[in-house]
Write a protein that holds these residues in place. Structure first.
Motif, PDB file in Angstrom:
ATOM      1  N   ALA A 132       0.834  -1.211   0.000  1.00 17.74           N
ATOM      2  CA  ALA A 132       0.000   0.000   0.000  1.00 17.74           C
ATOM      3  C   ALA A 132       0.868   1.261   0.000  1.00 17.74           C
ATOM      4  N   ASN A 133       1.991   1.223   0.720  1.00 23.72           N
ATOM      5  CA  ASN A 133       2.887   2.375   0.786  1.00 23.72           C
ATOM      6  C   ASN A 133       3.610   2.599  -0.543  1.00 23.72           C
ATOM      7  N   ALA A 134       4.104   1.511  -1.143  1.00 23.44           N
ATOM      8  CA  ALA A 134       4.788   1.606  -2.442  1.00 23.44           C
ATOM      9  C   ALA A 134       3.804   2.113  -3.499  1.00 23.44           C
ATOM     10  N   GLN A 135       2.565   1.638  -3.426  1.00 19.41           N
ATOM     11  CA  GLN A 135       1.517   2.054  -4.367  1.00 19.41           C
ATOM     12  C   GLN A 135       1.183   3.537  -4.190  1.00 19.41           C
ATOM     13  N   ALA A 136       1.137   3.995  -2.947  1.00 17.07           N
ATOM     14  CA  ALA A 136       0.822   5.403  -2.664  1.00 17.07           C
ATOM     15  C   ALA A 136       1.871   6.329  -3.282  1.00 17.07           C
ATOM     16  N   ALA A 137       3.141   5.934  -3.193  1.00 16.90           N
ATOM     17  CA  ALA A 137       4.222   6.720  -3.812  1.00 16.90           C
ATOM     18  C   ALA A 137       4.050   6.729  -5.322  1.00 16.90           C
ATOM     19  N   TYR A 138       3.783   5.560  -5.888  1.00 18.91           N
ATOM     20  CA  TYR A 138       3.597   5.397  -7.331  1.00 18.91           C
ATOM     21  C   TYR A 138       2.441   6.271  -7.829  1.00 18.91           C
ATOM     22  N   ASN A 139       1.365   6.327  -7.062  1.00 20.41           N
ATOM     23  CA  ASN A 139       0.201   7.139  -7.429  1.00 20.41           C
ATOM     24  C   ASN A 139       0.538   8.625  -7.516  1.00 20.41           C
ATOM     25  N   LEU A 140       1.585   9.040  -6.807  1.00 21.78           N
ATOM     26  CA  LEU A 140       2.004  10.448  -6.801  1.00 21.78           C
ATOM     27  C   LEU A 140       3.054  10.739  -7.880  1.00 21.78           C
ATOM     28  N   GLY A 141       3.437   9.700  -8.635  1.00 17.97           N
ATOM     29  CA  GLY A 141       4.431   9.900  -9.687  1.00 17.97           C
ATOM     30  C   GLY A 141       5.849   9.610  -9.253  1.00 17.97           C
ATOM     31  N   ILE A 142       5.994   8.955  -8.103  1.00 15.91           N
ATOM     32  CA  ILE A 142       7.312   8.542  -7.608  1.00 15.91           C
ATOM     33  C   ILE A 142       7.457   7.059  -7.968  1.00 15.91           C
ATOM     34  N   THR A 143       8.622   6.638  -8.435  1.00 16.74           N
ATOM     35  CA  THR A 143       8.828   5.217  -8.701  1.00 16.74           C
ATOM     36  C   THR A 143       8.750   4.466  -7.375  1.00 16.74           C
ATOM     37  N   GLY A 144       7.859   3.496  -7.293  1.00 15.94           N
ATOM     38  CA  GLY A 144       7.688   2.725  -6.066  1.00 15.94           C
ATOM     39  C   GLY A 144       8.222   1.320  -6.234  1.00 15.94           C
ATOM     40  N   ILE A 145       9.053   0.891  -5.297  1.00 17.10           N
ATOM     41  CA  ILE A 145       9.578  -0.486  -5.313  1.00 17.10           C
ATOM     42  C   ILE A 145       9.069  -1.190  -4.063  1.00 17.10           C
ATOM     43  N   LEU A 146       8.445  -2.351  -4.265  1.00 18.37           N
ATOM     44  CA  LEU A 146       8.021  -3.170  -3.139  1.00 18.37           C
ATOM     45  C   LEU A 146       9.206  -4.044  -2.728  1.00 18.37           C
ATOM     46  N   TYR A 147       9.709  -3.834  -1.510  1.00 14.05           N
ATOM     47  CA  TYR A 147      10.883  -4.576  -1.030  1.00 14.05           C
ATOM     48  C   TYR A 147      10.456  -5.947  -0.523  1.00 14.05           C
ATOM     49  N   LYS A 148      11.048  -6.998  -1.108  1.00 17.65           N
ATOM     50  CA  LYS A 148      10.805  -8.361  -0.623  1.00 17.65           C
ATOM     51  C   LYS A 148      12.078  -8.948  -0.032  1.00 17.65           C
ATOM     52  N   ASN A 149      13.173  -8.802  -0.771  1.00 15.01           N
ATOM     53  CA  ASN A 149      14.471  -9.310  -0.316  1.00 15.01           C
ATOM     54  C   ASN A 149      15.557  -8.576  -1.112  1.00 15.01           C
ATOM     55  N   PRO A 150      16.825  -8.664  -0.679  1.00 17.85           N
ATOM     56  CA  PRO A 150      17.890  -7.931  -1.382  1.00 17.85           C
ATOM     57  C   PRO A 150      17.989  -8.259  -2.867  1.00 17.85           C
ATOM     58  N   LYS A 151      17.770  -9.521  -3.227  1.00 20.83           N
ATOM     59  CA  LYS A 151      17.906  -9.946  -4.624  1.00 20.83           C
ATOM     60  C   LYS A 151      16.866  -9.251  -5.529  1.00 20.83           C
ATOM     61  N   SER A 152      15.603  -9.280  -5.111  1.00 19.74           N
ATOM     62  CA  SER A 152      14.559  -8.647  -5.930  1.00 19.74           C
ATOM     63  C   SER A 152      14.721  -7.123  -5.903  1.00 19.74           C
ATOM     64  N   PHE A 153      15.223  -6.584  -4.795  1.00 19.32           N
ATOM     65  CA  PHE A 153      15.484  -5.143  -4.673  1.00 19.32           C
ATOM     66  C   PHE A 153      16.550  -4.723  -5.686  1.00 19.32           C
ATOM     67  N   THR A 154      17.636  -5.520  -5.763  1.00 24.18           N
ATOM     68  CA  THR A 154      18.720  -5.259  -6.715  1.00 24.18           C
ATOM     69  C   THR A 154      18.196  -5.302  -8.153  1.00 24.18           C
ATOM     70  N   ARG A 155      17.344  -6.302  -8.448  1.00 28.06           N
ATOM     71  CA  ARG A 155      16.730  -6.412  -9.785  1.00 28.06           C
ATOM     72  C   ARG A 155      15.865  -5.197 -10.098  1.00 28.06           C
ATOM     73  N   ALA A 156      15.057  -4.770  -9.133  1.00 25.19           N
ATOM     74  CA  ALA A 156      14.163  -3.623  -9.334  1.00 25.19           C
ATOM     75  C   ALA A 156      14.969  -2.348  -9.576  1.00 25.19           C
ATOM     76  N   LEU A 157      16.073  -2.195  -8.836  1.00 22.61           N
ATOM     77  CA  LEU A 157      16.946  -1.027  -9.056  1.00 22.61           C
ATOM     78  C   LEU A 157      17.540  -1.088 -10.459  1.00 22.61           C
ATOM     79  N   GLY A 158      17.943  -2.287 -10.887  1.00 22.51           N
ATOM     80  CA  GLY A 158      18.494  -2.499 -12.227  1.00 22.51           C
ATOM     81  C   GLY A 158      17.495  -2.086 -13.303  1.00 22.51           C
ATOM     82  N   ALA A 159      16.213  -2.409 -13.069  1.00 25.33           N
ATOM     83  CA  ALA A 159      15.147  -2.027 -14.014  1.00 25.33           C
ATOM     84  C   ALA A 159      14.991  -0.507 -14.079  1.00 25.33           C
TER      85      ALA A 159
END
Length: 165
Positions: A132-159
């Motif tokens: 809900a927090n990541a979505q709220a940022a996204y709704n405001l035009g901020i890139t929102g990343i949902l943190y699950k673990n370091p690996k997926s976080f690194t992938r999301a940053l790469g994207a």
């Protein structure tokens, strides 16, 4: 209940704990809730890999801020941790919700942080383990990343075009 018996709940944390334990009693879950309350600080373990990613982001020239609903007494404990100095933004290095009387995912807390720290919406990434927090940022035009673990976080940053490997 009637006064006089037992400890009086004085701090907001004690009051909240008392309410949670009363609700837990109704659900027959006192043990589980009491364990969480007792182990609160231990549960807030630092993920070393995530801290390494934070260090790499800092080294690459990115600024890091926090936006948290964590209560003040827990924040006092987190401020003692070595990684806390990685945050930018003056003495507070971010924004605790109790400081501005707002709470994630309220849009106002995001806009307050953006204005206070002079951040550009299209140049900012908001990371949160709560959807809900990541979505709220996204709704405001901020890139929102949902943190699950370091690996997926690194992938999301790469994207987002940010390499931390």
């Amino acid at each position: 209940g009637k006064g006089g018996v037992g400890a009086r709940a004085s701090t907001p944390r004690e009051k909240a704990n008392k309410i949670m334990l009363e609700k837990a009693a109704h659900a027959n879950r006192v043990f589980e809730v009491q364990t969480c309350l007792d182990e609160w600080f231990t549960m807030l373990e630092t993920n070393k890999t995530t801290v390494q990613i934070m260090r790499k982001l800092k080294a690459a020239g990115y600024r890091l801020y926090y936006l948290t609903n964590i209560p003040t007494d827990v924040m006092d404990e987190l401020r003692q941790r070595e990684w806390f100095s990685l945050f930018d933004g003056g003495p507070d290095r971010g924004m605790p919700s109790w400081d501005v009387h707002l709470c994630k995912p309220e849009p106002e807390i995001f806009t307050t942080l953006m204005q206070t720290c002079h951040l550009a919406y299209d140049e900012s990434i908001f990371v949160d383990d709560n959807k809900a927090n990541a979505q709220a940022a996204y709704n405001l035009g901020i890139t929102g990343i949902l943190y699950k673990n370091p690996k997926s976080f690194t992938r999301a940053l790469g994207a987002c075009g940010i390499e931390v490997e």
